[in-house]
Design a protein around this motif. Sequence first.
Motif, PDB file in Angstrom:
ATOM      1  N   GLY A  82       0.840  -1.187   0.000  1.00 36.61           N
ATOM      2  CA  GLY A  82       0.000   0.000   0.000  1.00 36.61           C
ATOM      3  C   GLY A  82       0.874   1.236   0.000  1.00 36.61           C
ATOM      4  O   GLY A  82       2.075   1.158   0.274  1.00 36.61           O
ATOM      5  N   ASN A  83       0.298   2.368  -0.327  1.00 32.23           N
ATOM      6  CA  ASN A  83       1.059   3.616  -0.296  1.00 32.23           C
ATOM      7  C   ASN A  83       0.137   4.788   0.003  1.00 32.23           C
ATOM      8  O   ASN A  83      -1.082   4.702  -0.174  1.00 32.23           O
ATOM      9  CB  ASN A  83       1.824   3.836  -1.608  1.00 32.23           C
ATOM     10  CG  ASN A  83       0.924   3.854  -2.818  1.00 32.23           C
ATOM     11  OD1 ASN A  83       0.206   4.814  -3.061  1.00 32.23           O
ATOM     12  ND2 ASN A  83       0.941   2.772  -3.592  1.00 32.23           N
ATOM     13  N   THR A  84       0.729   5.867   0.458  1.00 33.25           N
ATOM     14  CA  THR A  84      -0.006   7.080   0.789  1.00 33.25           C
ATOM     15  C   THR A  84       0.921   8.268   0.574  1.00 33.25           C
ATOM     16  O   THR A  84       2.144   8.099   0.506  1.00 33.25           O
ATOM     17  CB  THR A  84      -0.511   7.038   2.244  1.00 33.25           C
ATOM     18  OG1 THR A  84      -1.322   8.181   2.506  1.00 33.25           O
ATOM     19  CG2 THR A  84       0.652   7.017   3.228  1.00 33.25           C
ATOM     20  N   ALA A  85       0.348   9.454   0.453  1.00 34.47           N
ATOM     21  CA  ALA A  85       1.178  10.622   0.150  1.00 34.47           C
ATOM     22  C   ALA A  85       0.550  11.896   0.681  1.00 34.47           C
ATOM     23  O   ALA A  85      -0.662  11.968   0.929  1.00 34.47           O
ATOM     24  CB  ALA A  85       1.392  10.739  -1.360  1.00 34.47           C
ATOM     25  N   SER A  86       1.390  12.896   0.832  1.00 35.60           N
ATOM     26  CA  SER A  86       0.914  14.234   1.188  1.00 35.60           C
ATOM     27  C   SER A  86       0.331  14.886  -0.064  1.00 35.60           C
ATOM     28  O   SER A  86       0.403  14.332  -1.163  1.00 35.60           O
ATOM     29  CB  SER A  86       2.077  15.077   1.709  1.00 35.60           C
ATOM     30  OG  SER A  86       2.969  15.403   0.641  1.00 35.60           O
ATOM     31  N   ALA A  87      -0.212  16.062   0.112  1.00 33.45           N
ATOM     32  CA  ALA A  87      -0.630  16.843  -1.052  1.00 33.45           C
ATOM     33  C   ALA A  87       0.620  17.390  -1.742  1.00 33.45           C
ATOM     34  O   ALA A  87       1.729  17.317  -1.203  1.00 33.45           O
ATOM     35  CB  ALA A  87      -1.534  17.987  -0.604  1.00 33.45           C
ATOM     36  N   GLU A  88       0.454  17.913  -2.934  1.00 33.05           N
ATOM     37  CA  GLU A  88       1.560  18.584  -3.623  1.00 33.05           C
ATOM     38  C   GLU A  88       1.719  19.962  -2.992  1.00 33.05           C
ATOM     39  O   GLU A  88       0.815  20.801  -3.072  1.00 33.05           O
ATOM     40  CB  GLU A  88       1.264  18.676  -5.116  1.00 33.05           C
ATOM     41  CG  GLU A  88       1.268  17.302  -5.785  1.00 33.05           C
ATOM     42  CD  GLU A  88       0.385  17.234  -7.009  1.00 33.05           C
ATOM     43  OE1 GLU A  88      -0.459  18.143  -7.174  1.00 33.05           O
ATOM     44  OE2 GLU A  88       0.521  16.272  -7.782  1.00 33.05           O
ATOM     45  N   LEU A  89       2.859  20.185  -2.357  1.00 34.09           N
ATOM     46  CA  LEU A  89       3.069  21.385  -1.550  1.00 34.09           C
ATOM     47  C   LEU A  89       4.065  22.332  -2.211  1.00 34.09           C
ATOM     48  O   LEU A  89       5.033  21.885  -2.839  1.00 34.09           O
ATOM     49  CB  LEU A  89       3.592  20.986  -0.167  1.00 34.09           C
ATOM     50  CG  LEU A  89       2.707  20.010   0.622  1.00 34.09           C
ATOM     51  CD1 LEU A  89       3.436  19.524   1.865  1.00 34.09           C
ATOM     52  CD2 LEU A  89       1.389  20.679   0.993  1.00 34.09           C
ATOM     53  N   PRO A  90       3.866  23.638  -2.062  1.00 36.12           N
ATOM     54  CA  PRO A  90       4.807  24.602  -2.650  1.00 36.12           C
ATOM     55  C   PRO A  90       6.137  24.605  -1.901  1.00 36.12           C
ATOM     56  O   PRO A  90       6.189  24.424  -0.685  1.00 36.12           O
ATOM     57  CB  PRO A  90       4.078  25.938  -2.492  1.00 36.12           C
ATOM     58  CG  PRO A  90       3.164  25.732  -1.321  1.00 36.12           C
ATOM     59  CD  PRO A  90       2.723  24.299  -1.405  1.00 36.12           C
ATOM     60  N   ILE A  91       7.197  24.807  -2.643  1.00 32.42           N
ATOM     61  CA  ILE A  91       8.527  24.897  -2.039  1.00 32.42           C
ATOM     62  C   ILE A  91       8.762  26.360  -1.694  1.00 32.42           C
ATOM     63  O   ILE A  91       9.342  27.132  -2.469  1.00 32.42           O
ATOM     64  CB  ILE A  91       9.608  24.365  -3.003  1.00 32.42           C
ATOM     65  CG1 ILE A  91       9.274  22.928  -3.411  1.00 32.42           C
ATOM     66  CG2 ILE A  91      10.993  24.413  -2.348  1.00 32.42           C
ATOM     67  CD1 ILE A  91      10.142  22.380  -4.521  1.00 32.42           C
ATOM     68  N   ASP A  92       8.272  26.745  -0.518  1.00 32.63           N
ATOM     69  CA  ASP A  92       8.377  28.138  -0.089  1.00 32.63           C
ATOM     70  C   ASP A  92       8.649  28.195   1.408  1.00 32.63           C
ATOM     71  O   ASP A  92       9.045  27.192   2.011  1.00 32.63           O
ATOM     72  CB  ASP A  92       7.105  28.912  -0.460  1.00 32.63           C
ATOM     73  CG  ASP A  92       5.845  28.309   0.152  1.00 32.63           C
ATOM     74  OD1 ASP A  92       5.961  27.506   1.119  1.00 32.63           O
ATOM     75  OD2 ASP A  92       4.733  28.636  -0.308  1.00 32.63           O
ATOM     76  N   ALA A  93       8.426  29.344   2.008  1.00 28.28           N
ATOM     77  CA  ALA A  93       8.737  29.529   3.427  1.00 28.28           C
ATOM     78  C   ALA A  93       7.548  29.245   4.339  1.00 28.28           C
ATOM     79  O   ALA A  93       7.617  29.506   5.545  1.00 28.28           O
ATOM     80  CB  ALA A  93       9.242  30.953   3.660  1.00 28.28           C
ATOM     81  N   THR A  94       6.477  28.702   3.792  1.00 28.68           N
ATOM     82  CA  THR A  94       5.298  28.385   4.602  1.00 28.68           C
ATOM     83  C   THR A  94       5.480  27.031   5.284  1.00 28.68           C
ATOM     84  O   THR A  94       5.674  26.014   4.601  1.00 28.68           O
ATOM     85  CB  THR A  94       4.036  28.330   3.727  1.00 28.68           C
ATOM     86  OG1 THR A  94       3.884  29.571   3.037  1.00 28.68           O
ATOM     87  CG2 THR A  94       2.807  28.064   4.581  1.00 28.68           C
ATOM     88  N   PRO A  95       5.428  26.974   6.616  1.00 30.12           N
ATOM     89  CA  PRO A  95       5.597  25.688   7.311  1.00 30.12           C
ATOM     90  C   PRO A  95       4.511  24.691   6.907  1.00 30.12           C
ATOM     91  O   PRO A  95       3.351  25.062   6.696  1.00 30.12           O
ATOM     92  CB  PRO A  95       5.478  26.063   8.791  1.00 30.12           C
ATOM     93  CG  PRO A  95       5.813  27.521   8.845  1.00 30.12           C
ATOM     94  CD  PRO A  95       5.277  28.100   7.566  1.00 30.12           C
ATOM     95  N   THR A  96       4.885  23.451   6.803  1.00 32.34           N
ATOM     96  CA  THR A  96       3.914  22.403   6.488  1.00 32.34           C
ATOM     97  C   THR A  96       3.115  22.049   7.739  1.00 32.34           C
ATOM     98  O   THR A  96       3.499  22.392   8.860  1.00 32.34           O
ATOM     99  CB  THR A  96       4.624  21.132   5.997  1.00 32.34           C
ATOM    100  OG1 THR A  96       5.383  20.575   7.085  1.00 32.34           O
ATOM    101  CG2 THR A  96       5.547  21.429   4.830  1.00 32.34           C
ATOM    102  N   ALA A  97       2.035  21.347   7.540  1.00 33.40           N
ATOM    103  CA  ALA A  97       1.318  20.756   8.668  1.00 33.40           C
ATOM    104  C   ALA A  97       2.038  19.463   9.052  1.00 33.40           C
ATOM    105  O   ALA A  97       2.935  18.996   8.339  1.00 33.40           O
ATOM    106  CB  ALA A  97      -0.125  20.458   8.268  1.00 33.40           C
TER     107      ALA A  97
END
Length: 251
Positions: free
Chosen positions: A185-200
């Motif tokens: 099985g597999n799972t993934a995060s959303a496609e996130l911008p490469i910027d200065a905004t912290p991830t969840a």
Amino acid sequence: MAKQSGIIPLQGTIGNITFYKTKSGHLAREKTSVNANRIATDPAFIRTRENGAEFGRAGKASKVLRTAFRAMLLNIGDSYMASRLTREMVKVIQADATNARGLRNVIDGEAELLKGFEFNNNSRLTGALYAPFITAIDRVAGTLKVDIPPFVPVNMVAAPMGATHFKVQAAGAEIDFEVETFVNGNTASAELPIDATPTAVMALTVNVTANSTKPLFLALGVEFYQHVNGTMYGLKNGTYNALALVDISGM
């Protein structure tokens, strides 16, 4: 074997020398005088037969593991990955302290030796994702988890030129090397911008069979994209995508 250096590369056989082309270039080697029947029956070649038997098992085990993670590997660009994995699988088999030479196998070997294996030598996970993460394999519950605390992508992701977004993904597999089957099985995060905004917080969990008695493998990877006019495009056939085995529970 020797590497050809002439102006005109040769292919074929001249006398006892065979010329051929590989991914590493044009090579040449001398034909052996030992035939297959002698290798299969002559007592002098017993070590060769033992090595061949174990290498064959390593090749089959490597193929099963690659197939279990095929969905992730489709986006990985490393043409030498299969041979590298087989080489490491040989080490797993050689760690078998139960069976005699020639009969050693993956089940009685040390599957944990594969931990840290990088599926893409062109872009290693250790050089692409610097965010700390915690792994956990719960054999009773049948869960394989990766937890990643919040991080700032522009600081903790080494993105290739042209990438605007990334995705972190995890994959898990329960593998039966004896019958060459698996549950994955597999799972993934959303496609996130490469910027200065912290991830969840990222909590990536994969489920396999509860109370399994088979080796369990957990892989973590990162894929890169370029966002153009509302569409995400992968970069250069997976050359920059990373994937590695980050946790293993053998039996």
